[in-house]
Design a protein around this motif. Structure first.
Motif, PDB file in Angstrom:
ATOM      1  N   ALA A  58     -17.812  49.220  14.696  1.00 46.10           N
ATOM      2  CA  ALA A  58     -18.139  47.627  15.334  1.00 46.10           C
ATOM      3  C   ALA A  58     -17.610  46.711  14.097  1.00 46.10           C
ATOM      4  CB  ALA A  58     -19.614  47.450  15.549  1.00 46.10           C
ATOM      5  N   THR A  59     -18.035  47.022  12.975  1.00 47.84           N
ATOM      6  CA  THR A  59     -17.630  46.299  11.894  1.00 47.84           C
ATOM      7  C   THR A  59     -16.127  46.154  11.660  1.00 47.84           C
ATOM      8  OG1 THR A  59     -20.021  46.625  10.984  1.00 47.84           O
ATOM      9  CG2 THR A  59     -18.388  45.652   9.206  1.00 47.84           C
ATOM     10  N   CYS A  60     -15.566  46.840  11.740  1.00 50.69           N
ATOM     11  CA  CYS A  60     -14.013  47.180  11.648  1.00 50.69           C
ATOM     12  C   CYS A  60     -13.260  46.256  12.468  1.00 50.69           C
ATOM     13  CB  CYS A  60     -13.429  48.489  11.796  1.00 50.69           C
ATOM     14  SG  CYS A  60     -13.696  49.618  10.689  1.00 50.69           S
ATOM     15  N   THR A  61     -13.827  45.896  13.685  1.00 49.33           N
ATOM     16  CA  THR A  61     -13.208  45.039  14.608  1.00 49.33           C
ATOM     17  C   THR A  61     -13.869  43.908  14.958  1.00 49.33           C
ATOM     18  OG1 THR A  61     -14.666  46.610  16.371  1.00 49.33           O
ATOM     19  CG2 THR A  61     -12.265  47.121  15.773  1.00 49.33           C
TER      20      THR A  61
ATOM     21  N   THR B 246      -4.823  48.892   7.107  1.00 46.56           N
ATOM     22  CA  THR B 246      -6.466  49.587   6.606  1.00 46.56           C
ATOM     23  C   THR B 246      -7.197  49.473   7.683  1.00 46.56           C
ATOM     24  OG1 THR B 246      -5.764  48.272   4.367  1.00 46.56           O
ATOM     25  CG2 THR B 246      -7.863  48.721   5.171  1.00 46.56           C
ATOM     26  N   GLN B 247      -7.201  48.236   8.577  1.00 47.05           N
ATOM     27  CA  GLN B 247      -8.088  48.297   9.726  1.00 47.05           C
ATOM     28  C   GLN B 247      -7.635  49.328  10.593  1.00 47.05           C
ATOM     29  OE1 GLN B 247      -7.317  44.948  12.631  1.00 47.05           O
ATOM     30  NE2 GLN B 247      -9.359  44.592  12.517  1.00 47.05           N
TER      31      GLN B 247
ATOM     32  N   ALA C 213      -7.067  43.443  17.414  1.00 50.78           N
ATOM     33  CA  ALA C 213      -7.311  44.223  16.260  1.00 50.78           C
ATOM     34  C   ALA C 213      -6.055  44.727  16.215  1.00 50.78           C
ATOM     35  CB  ALA C 213      -8.366  45.310  16.552  1.00 50.78           C
ATOM     36  N   CYS C 214      -5.636  45.630  14.900  1.00 52.05           N
ATOM     37  CA  CYS C 214      -4.433  46.520  14.836  1.00 52.05           C
ATOM     38  C   CYS C 214      -4.593  47.705  15.534  1.00 52.05           C
ATOM     39  CB  CYS C 214      -4.109  46.534  13.449  1.00 52.05           C
ATOM     40  SG  CYS C 214      -3.648  44.629  12.798  1.00 52.05           S
ATOM     41  N   GLU C 215      -3.634  48.259  15.922  1.00 52.46           N
ATOM     42  CA  GLU C 215      -3.562  49.707  16.359  1.00 52.46           C
ATOM     43  C   GLU C 215      -2.195  50.226  15.983  1.00 52.46           C
ATOM     44  OE1 GLU C 215      -1.683  51.094  19.442  1.00 52.46           O
ATOM     45  OE2 GLU C 215      -2.891  52.768  19.351  1.00 52.46           O
TER      46      GLU C 215
END
Length: 314
Positions: A76-79, A101-102, A180-182
């Protein structure tokens, strides 16, 4: 800039749009995001504290649940903070290194959660099929080794993606229609051949999440076979009840993900914002609801939480 050859451009900064097509609704969309994140942090932190501070909960089942809660907090904190920054402050700028990194932590944590759910299924299998040997098999040492293996597997399989992305030249665009990045979504902006990225991502999915789902299914088939051979009806009900919370969490974790993959593959006429919202549900729902499910369905946890929040007055 549009007159330049694509190969002469190499983007190192990207811009996350948030929910494409719903930019005017970002402030309203941020409300459920914020509530979900606050609930996830509070619920999982409380669950971790209760399990670690109460000796009666230092059993394999609860220690694995503690690992799951820790992974939920990281996921949750990553996004969510990044998404909230986009919704509230239009702060969608992100560097290539930060983007990689994300996505590294998002993908590795997702694989970690899948591995933990598999181990929790194994825990229920041992508890129901070999109850007399439960504590002899799942010792503290083995639990520690299992936890280390889970995280080494997740980080080890995702780590090569860093180098697979760093070798690419991103020249098509620097606008990412997401919160977010994927991995593959970012790789598609490269002018290089990304077949290695696609096949490696596919192999990681097969060797981790897909394999975990198959083994979880096998575990529960063996559990059901054992349960339905128990002569006592009350014993059968009690055995199945111990699996209830885990089954709910499994469905919550894999269900939205499978649905999201199907819409990506076959829902070509579905609006882009629907795909992004589904991806957000995959990340937001499990961390928010897992502690609620276990808190409601597990009496031992419910009792300990009640003692902490409402201590008896002497």
């Amino acid at each position: 800039m549009t007159t330049l050859n694509h190969t002469s451009v190499s983007y190192t900064m990207f811009h996350l749009l948030g929910i494409p097509g719903l930019e005017n609704q970002h402030m309203w969309i941020s409300i459920p995001f914020f509530i979900s994140y606050a609930t996830a942090l509070l619920g999982n932190s409380l669950l971790i504290f209760v399990i670690l501070s109460r000796r009666s909960l230092h059993e394999p089942m609860y220690l694995f649940l503690c690992m799951l809660s820790g992974a939920d907090v990281v996921l949750a904190t990553c996004t969510v903070p990044q998404a909230l920054a986009i919704f509230w402050f239009h702060a969608g700028e992100i560097s290539l290194n930060r983007c990689i990194t994300q996505l590294f932590f998002i993908h590795s944590t997702f694989i970690s959660e899948s591995g933990i759910l598999l181990v929790m299924a194994f825990d229920r299998y041992i508890a129901i099929c070999y109850p007399l040997r439960y504590t002899m098999i799942l010792t503290r040492t083995l639990i520690g080794k299992i936890g280390m293996t889970i995280f080494l597997r997740s980080y080890g399989t995702i780590f090569p993606i860093i180098f697979l992305l760093k070798r690419l030249n991103f020249c098509k665009s620097n606008i990412i229609p997401h919160t977010a990045c994927e991995h593959i979504a970012l790789a598609r902006y490269a002018c290089n051949d990304i077949r290695v990225n696609i096949w490696y991502g596919f192999s990681v999915l097969l060797s981790t999440v897909t394999l975990d789902v198959m083994l979880i299914f096998v575990s529960y088939m063996l559990i059901l076979h054992t349960v339905f051979h128990i002569p006592s009806r009350d014993a059968r009900h009690k055995a199945l009840n111990t699996c209830g919370s885990h089954v709910c969490v499994i469905l919550l974790f894999y269900g939205p993900g499978i649905f999201s993959v199907l819409t990506e593959r076959f829902g070509r006429h579905i609006p882009p914002h629907t795909h992004v919202l589904l991806a957000c549900v995959c990340i937001l729902a499990p961390p928010m609801l897992n502690p609620i499910i276990y808190g409601i369905k597990t009496k031992q946890i419910r009792d300990q939480v009640t003692l902490i929040l409402f201590p008896k007055k002497i």
